[in-house]
Design a protein around this motif. Structure first.
Motif, PDB file in Angstrom:
ATOM      1  N   ARG A 289       0.836  -1.217   0.000  1.00  0.00           N
ATOM      2  CA  ARG A 289       0.000   0.000   0.000  1.00  0.00           C
ATOM      3  C   ARG A 289       0.865   1.260   0.000  1.00  0.00           C
ATOM      4  O   ARG A 289       0.637   2.198  -0.757  1.00  0.00           O
ATOM      5  CB  ARG A 289      -0.916   0.004   1.214  1.00  0.00           C
ATOM      6  CG  ARG A 289      -1.852   1.223   1.243  1.00  0.00           C
ATOM      7  CD  ARG A 289      -2.489   1.393   2.610  1.00  0.00           C
ATOM      8  NE  ARG A 289      -3.177   0.196   3.046  1.00  0.00           N
ATOM      9  CZ  ARG A 289      -4.385  -0.150   2.625  1.00  0.00           C
ATOM     10  NH1 ARG A 289      -5.019   0.623   1.753  1.00  0.00           N
ATOM     11  NH2 ARG A 289      -4.953  -1.245   3.054  1.00  0.00           N
ATOM     12  N   LYS A 290       1.903   1.258   0.828  1.00  0.00           N
ATOM     13  CA  LYS A 290       2.781   2.430   0.893  1.00  0.00           C
ATOM     14  C   LYS A 290       3.545   2.613  -0.409  1.00  0.00           C
ATOM     15  O   LYS A 290       3.710   3.740  -0.895  1.00  0.00           O
ATOM     16  CB  LYS A 290       3.750   2.297   2.063  1.00  0.00           C
ATOM     17  CG  LYS A 290       3.090   2.390   3.422  1.00  0.00           C
ATOM     18  CD  LYS A 290       4.107   2.211   4.547  1.00  0.00           C
ATOM     19  CE  LYS A 290       3.444   2.277   5.913  1.00  0.00           C
ATOM     20  NZ  LYS A 290       4.422   2.069   7.018  1.00  0.00           N
ATOM     21  N   ALA A 291       4.022   1.499  -0.974  1.00  0.00           N
ATOM     22  CA  ALA A 291       4.810   1.598  -2.208  1.00  0.00           C
ATOM     23  C   ALA A 291       3.955   2.093  -3.364  1.00  0.00           C
ATOM     24  O   ALA A 291       4.388   2.932  -4.169  1.00  0.00           O
ATOM     25  CB  ALA A 291       5.428   0.245  -2.549  1.00  0.00           C
ATOM     26  N   LEU A 292       2.725   1.583  -3.459  1.00  0.00           N
ATOM     27  CA  LEU A 292       1.826   1.999  -4.543  1.00  0.00           C
ATOM     28  C   LEU A 292       1.135   3.319  -4.241  1.00  0.00           C
ATOM     29  O   LEU A 292       0.429   3.854  -5.090  1.00  0.00           O
ATOM     30  CB  LEU A 292       0.763   0.916  -4.780  1.00  0.00           C
ATOM     31  CG  LEU A 292       1.266  -0.438  -5.292  1.00  0.00           C
ATOM     32  CD1 LEU A 292       0.117  -1.422  -5.376  1.00  0.00           C
ATOM     33  CD2 LEU A 292       1.924  -0.286  -6.654  1.00  0.00           C
ATOM     34  N   LYS A 293       1.343   3.825  -3.009  1.00  0.00           N
ATOM     35  CA  LYS A 293       0.703   5.062  -2.559  1.00  0.00           C
ATOM     36  C   LYS A 293      -0.824   4.979  -2.690  1.00  0.00           C
ATOM     37  O   LYS A 293      -1.492   5.907  -3.144  1.00  0.00           O
ATOM     38  CB  LYS A 293       1.236   6.283  -3.323  1.00  0.00           C
ATOM     39  CG  LYS A 293       2.692   6.594  -3.015  1.00  0.00           C
ATOM     40  CD  LYS A 293       3.100   7.961  -3.528  1.00  0.00           C
ATOM     41  CE  LYS A 293       4.518   8.299  -3.104  1.00  0.00           C
ATOM     42  NZ  LYS A 293       4.969   9.608  -3.583  1.00  0.00           N
ATOM     43  N   LEU A 294      -1.343   3.801  -2.296  1.00  0.00           N
ATOM     44  CA  LEU A 294      -2.792   3.626  -2.278  1.00  0.00           C
ATOM     45  C   LEU A 294      -3.363   4.272  -1.028  1.00  0.00           C
ATOM     46  O   LEU A 294      -2.794   4.176   0.062  1.00  0.00           O
ATOM     47  CB  LEU A 294      -3.140   2.132  -2.292  1.00  0.00           C
ATOM     48  CG  LEU A 294      -2.765   1.353  -3.555  1.00  0.00           C
ATOM     49  CD1 LEU A 294      -3.114  -0.120  -3.393  1.00  0.00           C
ATOM     50  CD2 LEU A 294      -3.474   1.924  -4.766  1.00  0.00           C
ATOM     51  N   SER A 295      -4.485   4.942  -1.192  1.00  0.00           N
ATOM     52  CA  SER A 295      -5.117   5.627  -0.067  1.00  0.00           C
ATOM     53  C   SER A 295      -5.643   4.604   0.933  1.00  0.00           C
ATOM     54  O   SER A 295      -6.109   3.528   0.561  1.00  0.00           O
ATOM     55  CB  SER A 295      -6.261   6.515  -0.570  1.00  0.00           C
ATOM     56  OG  SER A 295      -6.986   7.039   0.512  1.00  0.00           O
TER      57      SER A 295
ATOM     58  N   VAL B  98      -4.237   5.584  -9.930  1.00  0.00           N
ATOM     59  CA  VAL B  98      -3.156   4.687  -9.517  1.00  0.00           C
ATOM     60  C   VAL B  98      -1.851   5.367  -9.881  1.00  0.00           C
ATOM     61  O   VAL B  98      -1.496   5.475 -11.054  1.00  0.00           O
ATOM     62  CB  VAL B  98      -3.269   3.323 -10.215  1.00  0.00           C
ATOM     63  CG1 VAL B  98      -2.198   2.387  -9.697  1.00  0.00           C
ATOM     64  CG2 VAL B  98      -4.650   2.734  -9.994  1.00  0.00           C
ATOM     65  N   GLU B  99      -1.144   5.829  -8.855  1.00  0.00           N
ATOM     66  CA  GLU B  99      -0.015   6.728  -9.107  1.00  0.00           C
ATOM     67  C   GLU B  99       1.211   6.022  -9.674  1.00  0.00           C
ATOM     68  O   GLU B  99       1.893   6.542 -10.542  1.00  0.00           O
ATOM     69  CB  GLU B  99       0.357   7.441  -7.798  1.00  0.00           C
ATOM     70  CG  GLU B  99       1.429   8.498  -7.979  1.00  0.00           C
ATOM     71  CD  GLU B  99       1.640   9.297  -6.710  1.00  0.00           C
ATOM     72  OE1 GLU B  99       2.702   9.918  -6.587  1.00  0.00           O
ATOM     73  OE2 GLU B  99       0.748   9.296  -5.852  1.00  0.00           O
TER      74      GLU B  99
END
Length: 1000
Positions: free
Chosen positions: A94-100, A360-361
């Motif tokens: 989650r942190k790596a993909l910067k998912l909310s 999706v960043e």
């Protein structure tokens, strides 16, 4: 969690890093079957965990290997070979993909495939949403999930439902999933469905009500409005959707709607590749809606059939399983995916989707869509099984929202309404009529006609309240005037006391207008938002006005008791600065007064001193004269005594002189005493002056340390007086104009008849409201209104067009309309007008080039593209001069290219030959090709043509002009070798050898 902690938890590595590594890529030898193509791995390096994705898996004789890449920022140094690799944990992914992970700012759509990690898509980054997939892949199901999530956030939704799939939002689901944390729920209280009751019995409102419904009735916070089109023909569906979205988008541009999402199911029907009215509306909605808060959710099973502009826009793509190659190709291009994703998408299971784009960043993700809280309306759902009479609250709410739209025609009155005493009615004159407005509008487009016009008298309340405030404590006194011009038509709902303009009129417009007691022309009267005939209601409105004025005329006062000063400014610093300024001015004024008094006293004293000194000077002269006389008399008295003459007379004169001398001396002593006293007075004045200045500075210093207090002054009712309170009927023309162009279009406008200002549409580009007829411009292609700033004029035909129907030639920067089709440069895709388009003679007229990508041949001046320019140029095979294909000549024998200077035309056959394959007659200088007969001089070997070759009459050999002679005897031509003897001393004569033999 540190590396040692992982070991303590007995987490086994799933791979080992091998071979060459970088800060972003490395190779892993896979040790576990749990690792797959879409797995996420993590590596502990430099005291931190780095999450990695798998780019490719492959197998060798030594085992299975994975090519990995780092997601996000890599480390400073390359990864260490032989480092263990683990399956990534959900939190790290989650942190790596910067998912909310914030439910308040995102929508929950499911979980990452293979991980217990919820996917929250941030609402602010969703943008346009594209949901694609083949039938049965789950795209409508996913759309239902997104609608449920947006309803939880209170975001309005407008759903275009083609197959009646979204009526099920009103039906509670039957799936409980603890894994996804989803429980059944119904959104019946938040859904209003328009549809044909005969075909869709669960519909709340008939589709017929859409014609009179306001966009504000359809887009309501917390409400999902479903337009159920089931039962309508395809043409009817397209027409209804185009009309509806056109009205909704106009309301969006006007700022009348809150941010919302429009869900467009089977979008390829309404935004296909064929240009229709619906396509134009959806395209504009997609292009411009986002900046006004109008989002678009596009759902389609055939991406290839979508309008290229719509599908080419940036957004969030949710891709379910696809199989058609063209749909796959277009989806990959539009979603920004590489070709390797084709196999992934083709093998997605039902309920799985690839999510990519703005939301999706980092990298695309594969998600398992969560179960719906409501019933799915797809295949197998029968709305008849769930028909229920709409609850009373929902029905009443729906009817209340639509009531204004249904009764608008009833708001008009044919007779002037009666008002209660105390509310006088006046009319404004009609100054600007339809002929003047039409003339102004025709300046923007000549082909305009008035289709219908109606005069309406719109009610406005003009009121004026004066406040006269006088208070003792704190001491304050001021007067102020409050003026308002308020529209009070039934359409406004309630009185807006802050309004200073109505129907295009401002307060300043009323100053020059002369009100009339009766209507200038017959017309309709708009109903008012309150009962103007009820005296109690009018009195209550007046009381509200006074209460509003008392609130609006409140003053925040700053005052100082010490200074006895107050100010009505709302700026404390300004008040303090004003007080200090006045103190400084008062101090300067008192200083000037003290200075003036001091200077005046000093001047008077100095004047007195000068007068005394002048008197003293004269007395000194008199004193000296008397002393001299006394000395003379003493001498005369002594002389008389010596001569024993009488001295009585001299003695008396001497006594008299001494007496006068004594009196003069006494007076001089008195004057000196006076001068000393005046000098003492000067000193006293200086001391007094300095003392007064010191006292003044002490006093001002004390005043500068003043207190500042705040008081709120609100006028009392007895301090307010209504100086004007009247109902003004504003004449407003409502009209429809149409064009006589090939594409006809009607536009609704209105204007007040006093200054001509009103509503002439919204600029299709910027959304600015066009308030004046002179600012009205109509695009001559799409017939949409434009503001002057965004109206361009075609440089060729002179038509005024909008940016959408215009284009700019890149080389010359001229603007042209879409009816002047552009050419595109073959190399750089630059848009070109016909004057700037260049044609390569090799490519043909079908290929255009911009001036910067075409070259002119230096030899023939022909234009060529860069590709053909090189092949077009060549070198002369003789002199190596640069020549071109067009200007080059080729040798008819060997075919080599020749320049003009090196080409030799044959004097007989005319063929061009090179020097190697041509020859020149020595005598006549003409050039001949090698195929022509060439003769040679037997003596010198020179080339000769047939006409220049001479045959010797003796030896029958050939000779050139220089080696042939004529015999003086027989007259025959003979070569030099056959000349026998020459005779004569003065004039030599030549004889051939035959004649010489005969003579001998």
């Amino acid at each position: 969690m540190e590396k040692d902690e992982l070991k303590a938890l007995q987490v086994k590595p799933v791979g080992i890093i091998e071979g060459k590594t970088t800060t972003s890529n490395f190779k892993v030898k896979v040790l576990s079957d749990d690792v797959g193509k879409n797995s996420f791995l993590e590596v502990f390096h430099e005291d931190a965990y780095y999450v990695c994705g798998i780019k490719e898996l492959y197998r060798t004789e030594e085992g299975v290997y994975a090519e990995c890449f780092v997601i996000g920022q890599g480390p400073k140094l390359p990864f260490t070979p032989a480092s263990p690799v683990y399956l990534a944990r959900g939190e790290n992914v989650r942190k790596a993909l910067k998912l909310s992970d914030d439910p308040s700012t995102g929508i929950y759509v499911g979980k990452l495939k293979g991980l217990d990690c919820k996917v929250w898509l941030p609402i602010k980054r969703l943008g346009r949403i594209f949901i694609v997939g083949k039938p049965g892949s789950g795209k409508s199901y996913t759309a239902g999930v997104i609608i449920e999530e947006l309803l939880k956030k209170g975001i309005p939704l407008l759903v275009i439902d083609v197959h009646s799939e979204y009526s099920s939002l009103k039906v509670m689901g039957d799936v409980t999933s603890e894994e996804f944390d989803v429980y059944p729920k119904s959104y019946a209280e938040s859904v209003v469905e328009f549809g044909d009751p005969k075909i869709n019995p669960g519909a709340d409102v008939s589709l017929e009500a859409l014609e009179s419904a306001n966009p504000e009735d359809l887009v309501v916070p917390g409400q999902c409005t479903i337009i159920n089109l089931r039962g309508l023909l395809k043409e009817e569906q397209t027409s209804l959707v185009a009309s509806l979205l056109e009205r909704v988008f106009q309301a969006v541009v006007e700022g009348r709607l809150r941010p919302f999402y429009c869900v467009l199911d089977e979008a390829h029907r309404f935004a296909g590749r064929e240009r229709t009215r619906a396509t134009d509306v959806v395209r504009r909605f997609a292009q411009e809606g986002r900046k006004f808060g109008a989002g678009l959710i596009v759902i389609t099973q055939r991406p290839q059939l979508l309008d290229t502009t719509v599908r080419g826009l940036v957004g969030t793509w949710i891709i379910h399983r696809l199989s058609d190659p063209n749909d796959m190709r277009i989806t990959l291009e539009s979603g920004g995916l590489e070709g390797e994703w084709e196999n992934v998408i083709a093998w997605l299971e039902s309920g799985e989707a690839v999510i990519t784009g703005e939301a999706v960043e980092k990298i695309p993700i594969i998600a398992r869509i969560r179960p719906r809280e409501t019933k799915h309306g797809g295949e197998g759902f029968n709305p008849l099984d769930y028909i229920a009479k709409p609850s009373e609250s929902t029905a009443l709410k729906t009817l209340e929202k639509l009531s204004k739209a249904v009764v608008r025609d009833k708001d008009k009155l044919r007779k002037q309404p009666i008002s209660a005493p105390g509310l006088p009615q006046v009319f404004l004159p009609t100054v600007v009529d339809e002929s003047e407005v039409l003339a102004r509008m025709r300046e923007g487009l000549a082909d305009l006609d008035l289709k219908s016009i109606e005069l309406n008298y719109m009610p406005a309340l003009f009121c004026e309240v004066e406040a006269r405030v006088k208070r003792e404590s704190p001491p304050v006194k001021f007067s102020e005037l409050l003026r308002r011009l308020i529209p009070i038509g039934v359409e406004v709902g309630e009185i807006n006391w802050d309004s200073t303009q109505a129907y295009g009129l401002e307060l300043k417009d009323l100053e020059s207008a002369e009100p009339l007691p009766s209507p200038p022309q017959p017309g309709y009267y708009q109903k008012t938002c309150f009962n103007i005939a009820d005296q109690k209601v009018v009195k209550k409105v007046k009381e509200e006005l006074l209460a509003y004025a008392a609130t609006k005329l409140v003053k925040t006062m700053y005052y100082s008791k010490k200074l006895g000063k107050f100010s009505l400014t709302n700026d404390r610093q300004a008040f303090v600065a004003e007080c200090l300024k006045e103190l400084a001015e008062a101090e300067q004024s008192e200083e000037r007064d003290i200075e003036e008094r001091y200077q005046r006293s000093m001047a008077e004293t100095a004047k007195a001193v000068e007068a005394y000194k002048e008197r003293l000077r004269r007395l000194g002269e008199q004193y000296n004269a008397l002393r001299y006389e006394c000395e003379q008399l003493n001498e005369m008295l002594k002389e008389a005594k010596k001569q024993k003459k009488p001295v009585l007379k001299l003695s008396k004169q001497l006594e008299l002189r001494k007496s006068k001398l004594e009196s003069v001396r006494d007076e001089m002593l008195k004057i000196n005493a006076q001068i000393r006293a005046l000098n003492d007075k000067k000193k006293a004045l200086e001391s007094e002056y300095e003392e007064r200045l010191r006292e003044l500075r002490l006093k001002m210093g004390s005043l500068r340390d003043f207190d500042v207090k705040t008081a709120v002054i609100q006028p009392e009712l007895d301090e307010l007086s209504v100086t004007s309170f009247q109902l003004i009927w504003v004449p407003v023309y409502r009209a429809k104009i149409a064009t006589d162009k090939e594409v006809s279009k009607e536009i609704g406008i209105w204007w007040n008849a006093l200054n001509g200002k009103g509503f002439y549409g919204f600029c299709i580009e910027c959304g600015a409201e066009l308030e004046d007829a002179s600012s009205f411009v109509l695009c001559e292609v799409c017939l949409s209104p434009l503001c002057p700033e965004h109206a361009s004029q075609c440089a060729i035909c002179g038509a005024r067009v909008c940016p959408k129907d215009s284009w700019t030639c890149d080389p010359c920067s001229r603007t042209l309309c879409s009816r002047e089709p552009p050419s595109r440069c073959k190399l750089c895709e630059a848009m070109l007008c016909q004057e700037c388009a260049r044609r390569c003679i090799a490519c043909g007229d079908g290929v255009a080039l911009c001036p910067s990508h075409v070259k002119a041949c230096p030899a023939c001046r022909a234009l060529l593209c860069e590709e053909h320019f090189k092949s077009h140029l060549m070198r002369c095979s003789v002199c190596s001069r640069v020549i071109c294909e067009a200007s080059a000549r080729r040798c008819s024998v060997c075919g080599e290219p020749l320049c003009t200077a090196c080409s030799i035309p044959c004097a007989i056959c005319g063929r061009v030959v090179c020097r190697e394959h041509g020859w020149v007659c020595r005598d006549c200088g003409k050039t001949f090709c090698v195929d022509e007969e060439r003769k040679r001089c037997a003596l010198c070997g020179s080339d000769l043509c047939a006409s220049c070759a001479h045959v010797c009459a003796v030896c029958k050999g050939l000779a050139c002009e220089d080696h042939i002679r004529r015999c003086s005897s027989c007259g025959r031509l003979v070569c030099r070798n056959c000349v026998g003897e020459s005779k004569g001393l003065i004039r030599r004569k030549l004889f051939c050898i035959d004649c010489t033999a005969k003579a001998s």
